[in-house]
Design an enzyme around this catalytic site. Structure first.
Site, PDB file in Angstrom:
ATOM      1  N   SER A  69       0.856  -1.192   0.000  1.00  0.00           N
ATOM      2  CA  SER A  69       0.000   0.000   0.000  1.00  0.00           C
ATOM      3  C   SER A  69       0.887   1.236   0.000  1.00  0.00           C
ATOM      4  O   SER A  69       1.982   1.227   0.593  1.00  0.00           O
ATOM      5  CB  SER A  69      -0.888   0.020   1.243  1.00  0.00           C
ATOM      6  OG  SER A  69      -1.578   1.255   1.318  1.00  0.00           O
ATOM      7  N   TYR A 120      -1.901  -0.462  10.209  1.00  0.00           N
ATOM      8  CA  TYR A 120      -2.017  -1.036   8.855  1.00  0.00           C
ATOM      9  C   TYR A 120      -0.811  -0.611   8.009  1.00  0.00           C
ATOM     10  O   TYR A 120      -0.191  -1.439   7.335  1.00  0.00           O
ATOM     11  CB  TYR A 120      -3.329  -0.547   8.233  1.00  0.00           C
ATOM     12  CG  TYR A 120      -3.495  -0.789   6.756  1.00  0.00           C
ATOM     13  CD1 TYR A 120      -3.978  -2.011   6.288  1.00  0.00           C
ATOM     14  CD2 TYR A 120      -3.201   0.208   5.818  1.00  0.00           C
ATOM     15  CE1 TYR A 120      -4.156  -2.224   4.914  1.00  0.00           C
ATOM     16  CE2 TYR A 120      -3.375   0.005   4.460  1.00  0.00           C
ATOM     17  CZ  TYR A 120      -3.855  -1.211   4.019  1.00  0.00           C
ATOM     18  OH  TYR A 120      -4.030  -1.425   2.674  1.00  0.00           O
TER      19      TYR A 120
HETATM   20  P1  NAP Z   1     -11.657  -5.800  -0.209  1.00  0.00           P
HETATM   21  O1  NAP Z   1     -12.473  -5.311  -1.360  1.00  0.00           O
HETATM   22  O2  NAP Z   1     -12.101  -5.513   1.185  1.00  0.00           O
HETATM   23  O3  NAP Z   1     -11.415  -7.368  -0.390  1.00  0.00           O
HETATM   24  C1  NAP Z   1     -10.663  -8.043   0.582  1.00  0.00           C
HETATM   25  C2  NAP Z   1     -10.421  -9.454   0.114  1.00  0.00           C
HETATM   26  O4  NAP Z   1      -9.588 -10.096   1.080  1.00  0.00           O
HETATM   27  C3  NAP Z   1     -11.699 -10.265   0.039  1.00  0.00           C
HETATM   28  O5  NAP Z   1     -11.568 -11.145  -1.048  1.00  0.00           O
HETATM   29  C4  NAP Z   1     -11.717 -11.015   1.362  1.00  0.00           C
HETATM   30  O6  NAP Z   1     -12.431 -12.261   1.298  1.00  0.00           O
HETATM   31  C5  NAP Z   1     -10.240 -11.260   1.561  1.00  0.00           C
HETATM   32  N1  NAP Z   1      -9.830 -11.477   2.948  1.00  0.00           N
HETATM   33  C6  NAP Z   1     -10.023 -10.673   4.017  1.00  0.00           C
HETATM   34  N2  NAP Z   1      -9.489 -11.225   5.131  1.00  0.00           N
HETATM   35  C7  NAP Z   1      -8.946 -12.407   4.752  1.00  0.00           C
HETATM   36  C8  NAP Z   1      -8.274 -13.443   5.435  1.00  0.00           C
HETATM   37  N3  NAP Z   1      -8.034 -13.397   6.768  1.00  0.00           N
HETATM   38  N4  NAP Z   1      -7.850 -14.514   4.731  1.00  0.00           N
HETATM   39  C9  NAP Z   1      -8.078 -14.578   3.410  1.00  0.00           C
HETATM   40  N5  NAP Z   1      -8.731 -13.651   2.692  1.00  0.00           N
HETATM   41  C10 NAP Z   1      -9.156 -12.563   3.369  1.00  0.00           C
HETATM   42  O7  NAP Z   1     -10.160  -5.213  -0.290  1.00  0.00           O
HETATM   43  P2  NAP Z   1      -9.322  -4.558  -1.498  1.00  0.00           P
HETATM   44  O8  NAP Z   1      -9.516  -3.088  -1.425  1.00  0.00           O
HETATM   45  O9  NAP Z   1      -9.551  -5.272  -2.755  1.00  0.00           O
HETATM   46  O10 NAP Z   1      -7.845  -4.820  -0.945  1.00  0.00           O
HETATM   47  C11 NAP Z   1      -7.039  -5.871  -1.428  1.00  0.00           C
HETATM   48  C12 NAP Z   1      -5.605  -5.612  -0.997  1.00  0.00           C
HETATM   49  O11 NAP Z   1      -5.203  -4.330  -1.486  1.00  0.00           O
HETATM   50  C13 NAP Z   1      -5.398  -5.571   0.515  1.00  0.00           C
HETATM   51  O12 NAP Z   1      -4.173  -6.171   0.848  1.00  0.00           O
HETATM   52  C14 NAP Z   1      -5.366  -4.077   0.829  1.00  0.00           C
HETATM   53  O13 NAP Z   1      -4.642  -3.807   1.993  1.00  0.00           O
HETATM   54  C15 NAP Z   1      -4.665  -3.572  -0.425  1.00  0.00           C
HETATM   55  N6  NAP Z   1      -4.882  -2.147  -0.688  1.00  0.00           N
HETATM   56  C16 NAP Z   1      -6.125  -1.664  -0.944  1.00  0.00           C
HETATM   57  C17 NAP Z   1      -6.298  -0.312  -1.198  1.00  0.00           C
HETATM   58  C18 NAP Z   1      -7.638   0.288  -1.481  1.00  0.00           C
HETATM   59  O14 NAP Z   1      -7.769   1.540  -1.449  1.00  0.00           O
HETATM   60  N7  NAP Z   1      -8.674  -0.497  -1.796  1.00  0.00           N
HETATM   61  C19 NAP Z   1      -5.185   0.549  -1.162  1.00  0.00           C
HETATM   62  C20 NAP Z   1      -3.933   0.026  -0.879  1.00  0.00           C
HETATM   63  C21 NAP Z   1      -3.786  -1.331  -0.646  1.00  0.00           C
HETATM   64  P3  NAP Z   1     -14.063 -12.346   1.462  1.00  0.00           P
HETATM   65  O15 NAP Z   1     -14.629 -11.815   0.166  1.00  0.00           O
HETATM   66  O16 NAP Z   1     -14.339 -13.789   1.653  1.00  0.00           O
HETATM   67  O17 NAP Z   1     -14.413 -11.475   2.625  1.00  0.00           O
END
Ligand code: NAP
Length: 246
Positions: free
Chosen positions: A141, A155
């Protein structure tokens, strides 16, 4: 030539789902990891299969060692030797100052974002070293370098650790033919913001982003797919920031 077999943790929704779709279009067979939303995982799998790829969904809490071992065993049994891993699963806990955070939330964020990435990377290192090649992409991130004061410094700290892991593991596994890289997204329009208690965050922060908007999951998936591809054959240990300039 056999198709790459790639595991995407957190492949059910958001950046992970977009990555599964993009990798399938690029010729990968895909393992969609999810922790609770099986319906979302099945929707992703349907899209992946629609692109002509083989696909299995596996329920896995990446912070649980037995779950991680079962994830890789299932992948190998159903699709063959695992050649790629995208460590995408991640959580933030509620937005707020560290002083107000609960121990349970701190522990969960460290366990999923850091321990989970370590457990999956360790198993991938063991499997891929035996195979003689592989690619790992960690989803970090921009928070790792911004620090995210007032929002989630815990985080941000886990993502900085993921960057350090990327640097070290790339050096450790390079001689085994395994590349390790990271993508550091900025604010991306996914459900993670609602989960942290601020569904309007992507729109709200847009004016502070040099490109004046939040990113889309597909824009992160494109960077991940490039790092996974042979086009990135000399790239390892890189943290690729995809943040609209933030
Ligand atoms: P999201 O839409 O909330 O999706 C999270 C995903 O992770 C879902 O598929 C969820 O599964 C899964 N998950 C959560 N806890 C888990 C666990 N303990 N074991 C296995 N799977 C788990 O999140 P996102 O925004 O796509 O984020 C994905 C990655 O990008 C993360 O690492 C986040 O930190 C990073 N990121 C995101 C952003 C942003 O602005 N969105 C920015 C920087 C970095 P379920 O569907 O089954 O709940």
């Amino acid at each position: 030539m056999s198709r790459p077999v790639t595991i995407v943790t957190g492949g059910s929704r958001g950046i992970g789902a977009a990555t599964c779709t993009r990798l399938a279009a690029d010729g990968h067979d895909v393992v969609v990891g999810y922790v609770s939303d099986s319906a979302a995982a099945e929707r992703t799998a349907t899209t992946v299969r629609g692109a002509g790829a083989r696909c299995v969904t596996v329920r896995v809490d990446t912070s649980d060692e037995d779950d991680v071992e079962r994830l890789f065993d299932t992948a190998a049994d159903r699709l063959g030797s695992v050649t790629g891993l995208v460590n995408n699963a991640g959580v933030t806990g509620p937005l707020g100052r560290l002083a107000d955070a609960s121990t349970a939330d701190l522990r969960r964020v460290v366990e999923v974002n850091l321990l989970g990435t370590l457990l999956c990377s360790r198993r991938a290192a063991r499997s891929m070293a035996a195979w003689g090649s592989g690619a790992i992409v960690n989803v970090s991130s921009a928070a790792a370098t911004l620090g995210s004061p007032g929002e989630y410094v815990h985080y941000a700290a886990t993502k900085a650790a993921v960057d350090a892991l990327t640097t070290g593991l790339a050096k450790e596994l390079g001689p085994d033919g395994i590349r390790v890289n990271a993508v550091a997204p900025g604010v991306i329009d996914t459900e993670i913001h609602a989960a942290m208690g601020d569904p309007g965050r992507p729109e709200r922060v847009a004016s502070s982003v040099p490109l004046r908007r939040a990113g889309q999951a597909g824009e992160i998936a494109a960077a991940i797919a490039w790092l996974m591809s042979p086009e990135a054959s000399y790239t390892t240990g890189a943290v690729l920031r995809v943040s609209g300039g933030r």
